[in-house]
Design an enzyme around this catalytic site. Sequence first.
Site, PDB file in Angstrom:
ATOM      1  N   GLU A   1       2.756   5.126  -4.054  1.00  0.00           N
ATOM      2  CA  GLU A   1       2.710   6.044  -5.238  1.00  0.00           C
ATOM      3  C   GLU A   1       3.951   6.915  -5.385  1.00  0.00           C
ATOM      4  O   GLU A   1       4.204   7.343  -6.492  1.00  0.00           O
ATOM      5  CB  GLU A   1       1.485   6.969  -5.111  1.00  0.00           C
ATOM      6  CG  GLU A   1       0.199   6.251  -5.345  1.00  0.00           C
ATOM      7  CD  GLU A   1      -0.164   5.289  -4.215  1.00  0.00           C
ATOM      8  OE1 GLU A   1       0.156   5.583  -3.042  1.00  0.00           O
ATOM      9  OE2 GLU A   1      -0.727   4.241  -4.526  1.00  0.00           O
TER      10      GLU A   1
ATOM     11  N   ASP B   1       0.839  -1.198   0.000  1.00  0.00           N
ATOM     12  CA  ASP B   1       0.000   0.000   0.000  1.00  0.00           C
ATOM     13  C   ASP B   1       0.879   1.255   0.000  1.00  0.00           C
ATOM     14  O   ASP B   1       2.072   1.194   0.285  1.00  0.00           O
ATOM     15  CB  ASP B   1      -0.891  -0.034   1.256  1.00  0.00           C
ATOM     16  CG  ASP B   1      -2.129   0.868   1.104  1.00  0.00           C
ATOM     17  OD1 ASP B   1      -2.375   1.370   0.003  1.00  0.00           O
ATOM     18  OD2 ASP B   1      -2.839   1.041   2.111  1.00  0.00           O
TER      19      ASP B   1
ATOM     20  N   ASP C   1      -8.831   2.483  -3.106  1.00  0.00           N
ATOM     21  CA  ASP C   1      -9.817   2.865  -2.096  1.00  0.00           C
ATOM     22  C   ASP C   1     -11.061   3.398  -2.800  1.00  0.00           C
ATOM     23  O   ASP C   1     -11.116   4.557  -3.194  1.00  0.00           O
ATOM     24  CB  ASP C   1      -9.223   3.934  -1.163  1.00  0.00           C
ATOM     25  CG  ASP C   1      -8.119   3.343  -0.293  1.00  0.00           C
ATOM     26  OD1 ASP C   1      -7.949   2.103  -0.290  1.00  0.00           O
ATOM     27  OD2 ASP C   1      -7.422   4.113   0.394  1.00  0.00           O
TER      28      ASP C   1
END
Length: 959
Positions: free
Chosen positions: A475, A472, A640
Amino acid sequence: MLILPILLATTVVASKLGGYELQNLERNRYGLTATLSLAGPACNAFGTDASQLTIEVTYESTSRLHVNIFDTPREQFTIPEEVISRPPRPTTSFVDSSDLIFNYEPSPFAFWITRRTEPDSVPLFDTRIRSLPSTPIPDLTPNGTLINLDGFPLVFEDQFLQLTSALPFDTNIYGLGEAVSSSGFRRDIGTGATGGTIQTMWARNIADPVDGNMYGSHPFYMEHRFNDSTRISQSHGVFLMNSAGSDILLLTPPSSNVSLIQYRMIGGVMDFYFFSGPDPKSVIEQYGATIGLPAWVPAWGFGFHLCRWGYPDINETKAQVDNMRAANIPLEGKPSFRVIGLFLKIWRKVQWQDIDIYHALRDFTSDPVSFPAEEMRSFIRELALNNQKYIPIVDAALPKQTNKTDIYNPYLKGADLDVFVKNPDGSEYIGQVWPGYTVFPDWFRNTTQDWWTEALLNWSLSGIEFSGIWLDMNEIASFCTGSCGTGANLSNTTVDHIFPGNPGNPVIDYPECYDSAVWGPSGNISINGTLTFGCDSAPLSSSSAVPRRSFAESNTDIDVNTPPYAIHNGFGPLSNMTLATNATHAGGLFDLEVHNMYGMMEEKATHLALQKIHPGKRPFIIARSTFPSTGKWAGHWLGDNFSRWQYLRFTIPGVLQFQMFQIPLVGADACGVDGNTDEELCNRWMQLAAFTPFFRNHNERGAISQEPYRWDSVAEASRTAIATRYSLLPYWYTLFANASIHGTPPVRALFFEFPDESELFSVDTQFLIGRDILVTPVLFPNVSTVDAILPGRGEVVWRDFYTHEIVSPTTGSSITLPAPLGHINVHIRDGSVLLLHAEPAYTIEETRQGPFSLLSSLATNGQAFGSAFIDDGVSDPPGDNTTITFSINNNTLHINPVGSFRVSQMLQDINVLGVANAPEHVLLQGQTPLNWVYLGNLRRLSITNITLDLNEPQVIQWI
Ligand SMILES: *[C@@H]1O[C@H](CO)[C@@H](O)[C@H](O)[C@H]1NC(C)=O
Ligand SMILES: *[C@@H]1O[C@H](CO)[C@@H](O)[C@H](O)[C@H]1NC(C)=O
Ligand SMILES: *[C@@H]1O[C@H](CO)[C@@H](O)[C@H](O)[C@H]1NC(C)=O
Ligand SMILES: *[C@@H]1O[C@H](CO)[C@@H](O)[C@H](O)[C@H]1NC(C)=O
């Protein structure tokens, strides 16, 4: 639809742009090379024009043409081969056999790509753009400046590269991602009232925004071109191998009969690959052959996964496993804990979090109070005994240790080995994520891999004996604007972010049409014993438009911090909420150039680590930020999302996009993550998700519980859908083997299989699993029917998967199907033979141990075909395998296994649909009579109570 604001041009680049002139052309066995020299005055629009370029054209195969345009001194960033390996250079010449042909005109330089077979057709890609009206294009540019209206020549500057290609008016474009697109799977090219698409490539940590840049970057598109006169279509693909921040625009200038695709990059080179198709699946396979094929998935990865942020401790987590078992809802994967940083990010009922937990918000640790390591070890081993798995989360950022006595080894070791990203002055780069101030692994450093492997290994040895990893925040996410800078109080671990469910951040959203003011917070749709659905049709809440900004600067020096051309990043400046663009990787590489690859590089490192930690076993990794070649290392969840019907609908375009991107292991979080779900939405979503490759129910902290047993209707719907999924496992597994071997997409848009049926080009409310299974989910509240298209225009017979009845279109190809709550429509195509598990069980392992059954639906000519790929489901690299082919012709079924894997399960029964008449005999190998039943209304021949060895060829005849 994305409506682009029309801003009047305030300044138009006045000088005529000369572009480049081609010189020194040299042809070789594999293609050609030439130089491109700046013709006329420099444009210097957003940087400095390169005075000389090199173009290399390579015919790499009959279907792949490589056109690489780069600055001759090679100063621009190019994705290293160590990061993404390229296909080997050709050893034979395809110059005269390629399906694609490179054409050019020298001055101003422009090129176009045609098909060898159709030299006179509209080119597939064409950078000669002359005939456009000179009307200003509605603003798609920063600062109202219109770039390159004067013929759209090639622009190649150090910080701005632009190339424009003509597209046929209103053609069909798919891909360019990652996108939650308001226009769905088929992209908006601006031929209607809408302004087209700006697909921005800048990886961003944001909960699934509509029409905004998000986690992944995929500069690949497929065009599906339909010829109105022949009624035949052909597909081709275009891939730009470039990691720079960029805008890719699809638009149709006003009163123009041409549409355009325009690439605007703020760095790198123009490294294009063209794929000839000519059908959608071939295009995707050809792309896979270029960037790398998907990793093999362990069979257990296709089980049902349950997860939530908010299981506060090990006991609550165990309770979920027990509750699922008590409700007899199959559970394969853990509950996986969202470990922030590696503390198990637990959720549910946690209304607050104390400072001890904050200290634990670190990768590669478990909280000693809530998740004692030894208890976790026993718990995970208990799961393993039941063939269940455990998957924790790993965040990409690690806390910086600032307290001399509070030892955090992964940091200390990493600092020692110098594995973290730096500032330009060589000091450690500090950002901020959940655990406070953090550092970030630099995947370009050659010491990082071993350090990462060791950290994961130590974590597993400490008791967290994971089976796979969830990656997770890669980015990469950071909460400071750029570097947190000098002067930050690094010992302060408080983050300006209230977790959902904590005071100040309650979770109050419900799905469209759920009236929590009247019905209460439970999400139940049975209120006082009465079934209460939502409203009649969910309003499609309009997109949050992409924030725009324009701060073009006039200076032409390389500007790392604020590149002169401002791509349409939803967070505005590029360093917002992520690493600063001047954060520095090994070799002095600025993050500006490699930002979009951070996630993919972490996925690769994690895959390699898991191969060491679990030797011989296939890594199972689900990751958020993706880039071309991620599929070699990991799967993806669609990020999400929100507990809303709108996001249920986004599932299908999302899954289809990632089939194109060669990351086929993908799915959306069922029932939605952000906000509260409700019973009806969760029911429909669990059923849809059961037919997507990666199947997980995941919830956020502070929202109402949404495990599938929470509502009876959802429990029942889940049991049905999961049983169907598990029975189809041999089919899914075979599709994924084909993906890993050939790059063939397992999940398909309807037109992938029926490319000439133009009514299918924009359909993304239904999908196909492989060739043979058509899924038609309910995507709106308060309905008991669903409208479907049955592809094939009446030529294909579709049968209900559950009842085996034929369904026939009522008008054209359309039909309205019954779809009461808890029922998802699934149909089987004719001409098919599917190997199924006869007895879907609680886990994938138990299901796999059970017997097989065969289901065939004959084509009208009495033929059918299918195949099944079988191996041990876990070995890495894959070991022995056997492919069994099933073919039916002239009332005879031939079963032929080829390969060396021993298939231990027997074939227990066979159903053949479409058998015209009751047979008199059913014989095995021409002699042994078999038990059978014939049902005339279904034209179904059922052969039962057999024990057929699938390791031997078998012939069954009905006469
Ligand atoms: C879990 O339950 C056991 C038995 O009731 C108890 O001893 C233990 O403290 C609990 N653990 C946590 C973390 O609450
Ligand atoms: C450093 O960590 C130790 C152990 O966790 C803790 O007791 C102490 O208060 C911390 N010191 C500071 C200055 O935060
Ligand atoms: C890493 O790179 C450095 C500098 O190029 C080199 O000296 C070193 O040997 C390399 N180490 C490994 C493990 O490859
Ligand atoms: C710690 O950081 C938080 C959030 O960034 C801030 O609100 C708080 O004032 C800081 N505390 C100290 C003592 O610096």
